[in-house]
Design an enzyme around this catalytic site. Structure first.
Site, PDB file in Angstrom:
ATOM      1  N   ASN A 382      39.565  40.322  34.211  1.00  0.00           N
ATOM      2  CA  ASN A 382      40.443  39.896  33.129  1.00  0.00           C
ATOM      3  C   ASN A 382      40.731  41.041  32.165  1.00  0.00           C
ATOM      4  O   ASN A 382      41.825  41.602  32.157  1.00  0.00           O
ATOM      5  CB  ASN A 382      39.822  38.698  32.409  1.00  0.00           C
ATOM      6  CG  ASN A 382      40.785  38.056  31.423  1.00  0.00           C
ATOM      7  OD1 ASN A 382      41.824  38.616  31.103  1.00  0.00           O
ATOM      8  ND2 ASN A 382      40.433  36.894  30.937  1.00  0.00           N
ATOM      9  N   ASP A 383      39.727  41.423  31.398  1.00  0.00           N
ATOM     10  CA  ASP A 383      39.990  42.413  30.364  1.00  0.00           C
ATOM     11  C   ASP A 383      40.393  43.776  30.931  1.00  0.00           C
ATOM     12  O   ASP A 383      41.155  44.501  30.306  1.00  0.00           O
ATOM     13  CB  ASP A 383      38.756  42.561  29.467  1.00  0.00           C
ATOM     14  CG  ASP A 383      38.441  41.256  28.759  1.00  0.00           C
ATOM     15  OD1 ASP A 383      39.386  40.487  28.512  1.00  0.00           O
ATOM     16  OD2 ASP A 383      37.263  40.993  28.473  1.00  0.00           O
ATOM     17  N   VAL A 384      39.901  44.113  32.115  1.00  0.00           N
ATOM     18  CA  VAL A 384      40.214  45.433  32.672  1.00  0.00           C
ATOM     19  C   VAL A 384      41.632  45.504  33.227  1.00  0.00           C
ATOM     20  O   VAL A 384      42.067  46.565  33.675  1.00  0.00           O
ATOM     21  CB  VAL A 384      39.202  45.851  33.776  1.00  0.00           C
ATOM     22  CG1 VAL A 384      37.810  45.979  33.198  1.00  0.00           C
ATOM     23  CG2 VAL A 384      39.227  44.898  34.939  1.00  0.00           C
TER      24      VAL A 384
END
Lengths: 455, 101
Positions: A382-384
């Site tokens: 997700n965040d990456v």
């Protein structure tokens, strides 16, 4: 005479550790390196038994046997997906044993002067922080406690107070011998509390940094224990580990474009720093439709994240990759350095599933060519892959290098629901025109795709 | 423990930290986990201290108990660390062989 033998053997062990670590940092020689380093360890253990100060062996043997059984069982039974927990736990054991050695030497020594007192303090404090910090990291990784950062008002002040308290107790410990034992217990308590509080405030997404930092601490703890018993091998081996842990920590911080202090103290991902609401519509896709797109794709890039480990989907993903290849599609796996919960987490999982090494590509190698990729399949990351890190200066993760999945021709995101990731921030990728959301358990979704391909 | 000895040990400390940094400056990301667990096993070297503590004769009861516990934890750290690293590296190895074939 025996002393000379012991110390020369320690020199050989040191050499074996150095060669072992050197070889461990290159893929072709890594396994040999690990074996060489274990030989160094074995040699050191055997020769230490010759120490003339050691009179009774039964308890040592008992301890070694029990520890070996636990170690062998643990190492054999642990699944590759729970490797981060295993590493955290072993780190904690190393720290705990340094604490115990420091404590035990305190009772075994009759006259404690300033120098030995200080080394005992260091061994106990570093060991205690390593132990409790690793234990909390273990609880977070096992999801026995929430992975969200735990923050309360005045946290920094309390942590500073604990540190000051430790300094005062350490000073009194060295100057007030009559109540040294009580002070020692207070020190143990305070250092354990410090470890707990400092790791509790760090979010699950930052675990790769925490794990490598604790790894470094466990080395420093061994180092401190080395000062307590005046053993050069402990100091050398401990500092080698300390240094390697710091290097890994730096690599991890750099991959997130954040400083170590920011990781440790910002309580990143507490959800308090919501970014602005993203506007747009989400385009869900069914397994069947996803299959039609994949079937005609010339190139596909899989971007795995922690969700892959949670769903234990590495084997099905590999099978899926093979089917795509058989269909004439070029398949690659793009790995972000901080994907997952420890450094190199995704590499281990994909290696377990036998994904060919040459299909793994690093972030910096995939980004320049990502615009020509037909389909990017984001599995549990997700965040990456959050474009806000690149485009939105307001975002808390702004500046973190990401895999530019949104620039691919099509992006599939396999995800359970629309809930934000660990950082607690929305991901505009999900709302892009060329993004299709494949909702559901990652493993089942991939299995669904596999049966479409076979069907 | 005299000051001379402390200075000597500090020398060793500084040199080995410097060596550590030089030794492991470039690690491919595939090896991050094995390097971590492999070096973690080395940090179980505290076992030597634990052994000398558990083997003392005129022991204080408490220090014997602490020593034995320390031996157990350190051994688990050493054995578990090396085996788990080997298990991981075996997976990497296995794959390389297949590529050659």
């Amino acid at each position: 005479m025996i002393d000379i033998l012991i110390n020369f053997t320690y020199v050989i062990s040191t050499l074996l550790f150095i060669i072992g670590l050197k070889k461990l940092s290159s893929p072709a020689t890594a396994r040999k390196g690990n074996i060489i380093s274990s030989l160094g360890m074995g040699l050191a253990i055997i020769v230490t038994l010759l120490d003339q100060n050691i009179i009774s062996y039964e308890w040592i043997i008992f301890g070694i046997v029990v520890g070996t059984i636990i170690g062998v069982l643990g190492a054999r039974l642990v699944s590759m997906t729970s490797m981060p927990e295993m590493v955290a736990l072993l780190n904690g054991f190393g720290g705990l044993s340094s604490l115990l050695v420091g404590w035990g030497v305190f009772h075994a020594t009759h006259s404690i002067n300033l120098l030995i007192g200080t080394t005992i303090v260091l061994s106990i404090v570093i060991g205690g922080v390593t132990f409790s910090g690793s234990f909390i990291a273990w609880l977070k990784l096992k999801e026995l406690i929430s992975g969200k950062p735990f923050l309360f008002p005045g946290q920094k002040i309390i942590n500073s107070l604990i540190l000051i308290g430790l300094l005062i107790t350490a000073y009194l410990f060295n100057t007030q011998p009559e109540c040294a034992f009580t002070l020692l217990l207070v020190m143990i308590g305070l250092s354990i509390l410090l470890g707990i509080l400092s790791v509790l405030s760090i979010g699950g997404g930052d675990m790769p940094v925490v794990i490598s930092l604790l790894n470094s601490y466990s080395g420093l703890a061994a180092c401190a224990a080395g000062f307590v018993i005046q053993n050069t091998l402990l100091i050398v081996a401990g500092s080698l580990v300390g240094a390697s842990g710091i290097i890994l920590t730096q690599i991890m911080c750099k991959s997130m474009n954040r400083s170590l202090t920011n990781v440790l103290f910002s309580g990143f991902g507490s959800g308090k720093t919501q970014s602005k609401q993203v506007e747009g519509t989400v385009n869900p896709i069914t397994v069947e439709d996803a299959y039609y797109i994949l079937e005609s794709a010339q190139s596909a890039v899989v971007v795995p994240g922690y969700g892959l480990a949670v769903a234990q989907a590495q084997h099905v993903v590999k099978e899926f990759g093979q089917l795509l290849e058989a269909n004439g599609c070029d398949v690659k796996y793009a790995i972000h350095p901080v994907a997952g919960r420890m450094p190199g987490h995704m590499n281990v999982l994909l290696a377990e599933a036998d994904v060919p090494y040459d299909q793994l590509v690093e972030m910096d190698d995939i980004n320049p060519i990502i615009e020509s990729v037909d389909v990017c399949i984001v599995i549990g990351a997700n965040d990456v892959v959050n474009p806000d890190a690149r485009d939105n200066k307001e975002s808390t993760i702004y500046g973190m290098p990401i895999i530019n999945v949104d620039k691919a021709r099509t992006a599939f995101v396999l995800k359970r629901s629309m809930s934000p990731g660990f950082a607690g921030i929305q991901n505009p990728l999900f709302f892009k025109e060329n993004t299709r959301m494949l909702f559901g358990d990652a493993k089942q979704s991939v299995q669904g795709l596999i049966s479409e391909f076979k069907g | 423990m005299d000051t001379q000895l402390i200075i000597f040990l500090t020398f060793i400390l500084i040199l080995s930290i410097a060596l550590g940094f030089e030794l492991i400056s470039k690690v491919p990301s595939t090896l991050h986990t094995p390097l971590m667990s492999g070096s973690n096993a080395i940090s179980g070297i505290t076992l030597l201290g634990a052994m000398s503590l558990a083997g003392l004769t005129e022991h204080h009861k408490l220090s014997l108990i602490l020593g034995v516990l320390a031996v157990i934890f350190a051994t688990t750290n050493v054995v578990g660390g090396y085996l788990v690293t080997d298990r991981m590296l075996e997976m990497f190895k296995k794959k390389e062989k297949k590529e050659i074939l």
